[in-house]
Design an enzyme around this catalytic site. Structure first.
Site, PDB file in Angstrom:
ATOM      1  N   CYS A 183      32.204  48.472  41.673  1.00 16.78           N
ATOM      2  CA  CYS A 183      32.276  47.410  42.676  1.00 16.78           C
ATOM      3  C   CYS A 183      32.661  47.925  44.062  1.00 16.78           C
ATOM      4  O   CYS A 183      32.615  47.175  45.037  1.00 16.78           O
ATOM      5  CB  CYS A 183      33.236  46.317  42.220  1.00 16.78           C
ATOM      6  SG  CYS A 183      32.671  45.482  40.732  1.00 16.78           S
TER       7      CYS A 183
ATOM      8  N   HIS B  53      35.894  42.610  48.460  1.00 17.51           N
ATOM      9  CA  HIS B  53      35.047  42.490  47.267  1.00 17.51           C
ATOM     10  C   HIS B  53      35.445  41.206  46.545  1.00 17.51           C
ATOM     11  O   HIS B  53      36.631  40.953  46.314  1.00 17.51           O
ATOM     12  CB  HIS B  53      35.251  43.707  46.364  1.00 17.51           C
ATOM     13  CG  HIS B  53      34.757  43.507  44.977  1.00 17.51           C
ATOM     14  ND1 HIS B  53      33.481  43.067  44.701  1.00 17.51           N
ATOM     15  CD2 HIS B  53      35.371  43.658  43.768  1.00 17.51           C
ATOM     16  CE1 HIS B  53      33.334  42.959  43.392  1.00 17.51           C
ATOM     17  NE2 HIS B  53      34.462  43.304  42.798  1.00 17.51           N
TER      18      HIS B  53
ATOM     19  N   ASN C 260      31.393  37.178  40.879  1.00 18.27           N
ATOM     20  CA  ASN C 260      31.596  38.586  41.238  1.00 18.27           C
ATOM     21  C   ASN C 260      30.255  39.302  41.080  1.00 18.27           C
ATOM     22  O   ASN C 260      29.769  39.471  39.966  1.00 18.27           O
ATOM     23  CB  ASN C 260      32.661  39.175  40.304  1.00 18.27           C
ATOM     24  CG  ASN C 260      32.921  40.654  40.537  1.00 18.27           C
ATOM     25  OD1 ASN C 260      32.113  41.357  41.140  1.00 18.27           O
ATOM     26  ND2 ASN C 260      34.050  41.138  40.045  1.00 18.27           N
TER      27      ASN C 260
HETATM   28  O1  UT7 Z   1      35.076  43.615  40.081  1.00 19.31           O
HETATM   29  C1  UT7 Z   1      35.769  44.704  39.522  1.00 19.31           C
HETATM   30  C2  UT7 Z   1      37.202  44.400  39.384  1.00 19.31           C
HETATM   31  N1  UT7 Z   1      37.411  43.258  38.521  1.00 19.31           N
HETATM   32  C3  UT7 Z   1      38.457  42.481  38.747  1.00 19.31           C
HETATM   33  O2  UT7 Z   1      39.163  42.663  39.701  1.00 19.31           O
HETATM   34  C4  UT7 Z   1      38.772  41.398  37.733  1.00 19.31           C
HETATM   35  C5  UT7 Z   1      40.268  41.375  37.542  1.00 19.31           C
HETATM   36  N2  UT7 Z   1      40.750  40.461  36.514  1.00 19.31           N
HETATM   37  C6  UT7 Z   1      40.644  39.124  36.570  1.00 19.31           C
HETATM   38  O3  UT7 Z   1      40.010  38.578  37.448  1.00 19.31           O
HETATM   39  C7  UT7 Z   1      41.405  38.307  35.539  1.00 19.31           C
HETATM   40  O4  UT7 Z   1      42.222  39.171  34.797  1.00 19.31           O
HETATM   41  C8  UT7 Z   1      40.495  37.522  34.570  1.00 19.31           C
HETATM   42  C9  UT7 Z   1      39.816  36.379  35.314  1.00 19.31           C
HETATM   43  C10 UT7 Z   1      39.450  38.436  33.961  1.00 19.31           C
HETATM   44  C11 UT7 Z   1      41.309  36.912  33.453  1.00 19.31           C
HETATM   45  O5  UT7 Z   1      42.349  36.086  33.987  1.00 19.31           O
HETATM   46  P1  UT7 Z   1      43.845  36.280  33.497  1.00 19.31           P
HETATM   47  O6  UT7 Z   1      44.625  35.251  34.174  1.00 19.31           O
HETATM   48  O7  UT7 Z   1      44.215  37.715  33.737  1.00 19.31           O
HETATM   49  O8  UT7 Z   1      43.740  35.935  31.959  1.00 19.31           O
HETATM   50  P2  UT7 Z   1      44.136  36.852  30.711  1.00 19.31           P
HETATM   51  O9  UT7 Z   1      43.160  37.958  30.528  1.00 19.31           O
HETATM   52  O10 UT7 Z   1      45.591  37.211  30.797  1.00 19.31           O
HETATM   53  O11 UT7 Z   1      43.943  35.838  29.532  1.00 19.31           O
HETATM   54  C12 UT7 Z   1      44.780  34.666  29.402  1.00 19.31           C
HETATM   55  C13 UT7 Z   1      44.271  33.846  28.242  1.00 19.31           C
HETATM   56  C14 UT7 Z   1      44.041  34.655  26.975  1.00 19.31           C
HETATM   57  O12 UT7 Z   1      44.402  33.846  25.869  1.00 19.31           O
HETATM   58  P3  UT7 Z   1      45.828  34.060  25.139  1.00 19.31           P
HETATM   59  O13 UT7 Z   1      45.825  35.487  24.642  1.00 19.31           O
HETATM   60  O14 UT7 Z   1      46.867  33.820  26.196  1.00 19.31           O
HETATM   61  O15 UT7 Z   1      45.818  33.038  24.047  1.00 19.31           O
HETATM   62  C15 UT7 Z   1      42.543  34.852  26.953  1.00 19.31           C
HETATM   63  O16 UT7 Z   1      42.027  35.028  25.661  1.00 19.31           O
HETATM   64  O17 UT7 Z   1      43.013  33.260  28.578  1.00 19.31           O
HETATM   65  C16 UT7 Z   1      42.057  33.548  27.537  1.00 19.31           C
HETATM   66  N3  UT7 Z   1      40.740  33.610  28.142  1.00 19.31           N
HETATM   67  C17 UT7 Z   1      40.004  32.517  28.349  1.00 19.31           C
HETATM   68  N4  UT7 Z   1      40.218  31.212  28.096  1.00 19.31           N
HETATM   69  C18 UT7 Z   1      39.269  30.337  28.448  1.00 19.31           C
HETATM   70  C19 UT7 Z   1      40.073  34.698  28.585  1.00 19.31           C
HETATM   71  N5  UT7 Z   1      38.879  34.320  29.102  1.00 19.31           N
HETATM   72  C20 UT7 Z   1      38.825  32.976  28.960  1.00 19.31           C
HETATM   73  C21 UT7 Z   1      37.846  31.999  29.287  1.00 19.31           C
HETATM   74  N6  UT7 Z   1      38.113  30.705  29.032  1.00 19.31           N
HETATM   75  N7  UT7 Z   1      36.684  32.326  29.905  1.00 19.31           N
END
Ligand code: UT7
Length: 351
Positions: free
Chosen positions: A120, A262, A292
């Site tokens: 990215c 980005h 993204n």
């Molecule tokens: O472009 C290159 C660089 N990329 C980035 O910079 C992306 C960076 N990361 C992010 O944007 C975020 O980490 C995400 C959007 C990918 C995820 O958000 P988060 O607030 O970090 O969520 P998380 O990974 O900590 O997950 C929280 C919960 C989990 O459930 P439990 O374990 O708490 O029960 C996930 O399984 O949310 C769950 N989860 C979802 N729930 C509903 C993960 N994806 C989803 C979804 N819908 N699509």
């Protein structure tokens, strides 16, 4: 040893053309929620994304790149360049690079053409590469395209990644000019830390694991990201890189009229802007509409801002990116005298 190199200063890269292109198919959060265990509220709250664009079956990265490149050449009023650079993580195929075919389809056969792979951060790396080609006088005009089709490498059943990524392309034309004129690009900051290579990966398809085999085949062939850890690195690295580029340019954060990060995730953009002491109004964000889009995200956001006539000649811009590798990078530029480009997604309504 003399303390400075004699002779005239090297030419600066000056922005003189800009365009963006996204596929016509819109995928809303509601549509994703029909096939994945997710919902609109989760996606909006965690990412700020409402919809993204996705290529049609058979539509490749080069197809979007050619469309954006053609529009950028028209915006620059030129049909010739010395080099074509395509920044992408989703090339049409592992070999050859995507840039030569894009160049040929644009009628630019004969120009130098190569891909930049910095995930990215690819557009910012490409910008520095283009500026270097111009400074060394290897090129007087360069077409730089950031293009990605993440929908071709993300598992459609992977709710964590399928909601974030979208497909698109953005392109700029750079010409040799003077560092003091509107549109001049530079200074830069570029960096990487491969110790964290496993945070963002496609495991198979390279020399380490040439072909995905056996039970893990499907998972190895798809994009994987440890989102939570990436999030923390993204905020820290983007803020630090932005500060370094500002220091090199002799700018203060308050000098920046438009911060164009980005488009990883709206929360990341706002966290970085806040860390830099920049009000949110100065942060250009279109992640809500296109998601993204990888290496395309900065030129698409620039096109969006310019089409909405947010940018004026002489405005100061700060670009900052972060991606797999890990890689990061920042660049500063002033805004050129440039006719507003066509909006990259006109179907969404007038800008
Ligand atoms: O472009 C290159 C660089 N990329 C980035 O910079 C992306 C960076 N990361 C992010 O944007 C975020 O980490 C995400 C959007 C990918 C995820 O958000 P988060 O607030 O970090 O969520 P998380 O990974 O900590 O997950 C929280 C919960 C989990 O459930 P439990 O374990 O708490 O029960 C996930 O399984 O949310 C769950 N989860 C979802 N729930 C509903 C993960 N994806 C989803 C979804 N819908 N699509």
């Amino acid at each position: 040893m003399p303390s400075s190199v004699p002779g005239p200063p090297p030419p600066a890269a000056v922005l003189c053309g800009l365009a963006g292109r996204v596929p016509s198919r819109v995928v809303t959060n509601a549509e994703l929620a029909e096939r994945l265990d997710t919902d609109d509220a989760w996606i909006r709250t965690r990412t700020g994304i409402r919809s993204r664009r996705v290529v049609a079956p058979g539509q490749a990265t080069s197809d979007l790149a050619v469309d954006a490149g053609r529009l950028a050449l028209a915006s620059a009023g030129t049909d010739s360049v010395d080099a074509v650079i395509v920044a992408t993580t989703t090339p049409d195929r592992p070999c050859p690079a995507t840039a030569p075919v894009v160049a040929a389809r644009l009628g630019l056969a004969g120009a130098a053409a190569f891909d930049v792979h910095a995930v990215c951060t690819g557009f910012v790396y490409g910008l520095a590469t283009a500026a270097g080609l111009i400074a060394s006088r290897a090129a007087t005009r360069v077409l730089l395209i950031g293009a990605d089709t993440y929908s071709t490498i993300v598992d459609p059943l992977d709710r964590a990644n399928a909601v974030i990524f979208g497909d698109g392309a953005g392109a700029v034309v750079l010409r040799a000019g003077h560092s003091g004129e509107p549109g001049a690009v530079g200074h830069f900051d570029l960096g990487s830390d491969g110790a964290h290579e496993d945070l963002i990966t496609v495991a198979a398809g390279g020399s380490r694991l040439p072909t995905a085999t056996g039970e893990t085949a499907r998972a190895d062939a798809y994009f994987a990201m440890r989102g939570n850890e990436v999030y923390r690195h993204a905020v820290l690295r983007m803020a630090a890189s932005a500060r370094t580029a500002l220091t090199r340019a002799g700018w203060q954060a308050e000098d920046v009229d438009h911060f164009v990060p980005h488009q990883a995730n709206l929360r990341i953009l706002h966290a970085v802007a806040e860390d830099l002491g920049l009000p949110r109004e100065r942060c250009v964000a279109n992640v809500d509409t296109v998601g993204n889009t990888g290496a395309a995200s900065i030129p698409l956001a620039l096109t969006d801002a310019a089409a909405r006539r947010r940018t004026r000649p002489g405005d100061r811009l700060l670009l900052t990116a972060f991606g797999g590798g890990l890689t990061w990078g920042s660049a500063v530029l002033t805004w050129p005298r440039l006719a507003a480009p066509a909006h990259p997604y006109p179907e969404e309504g007038p800008p």
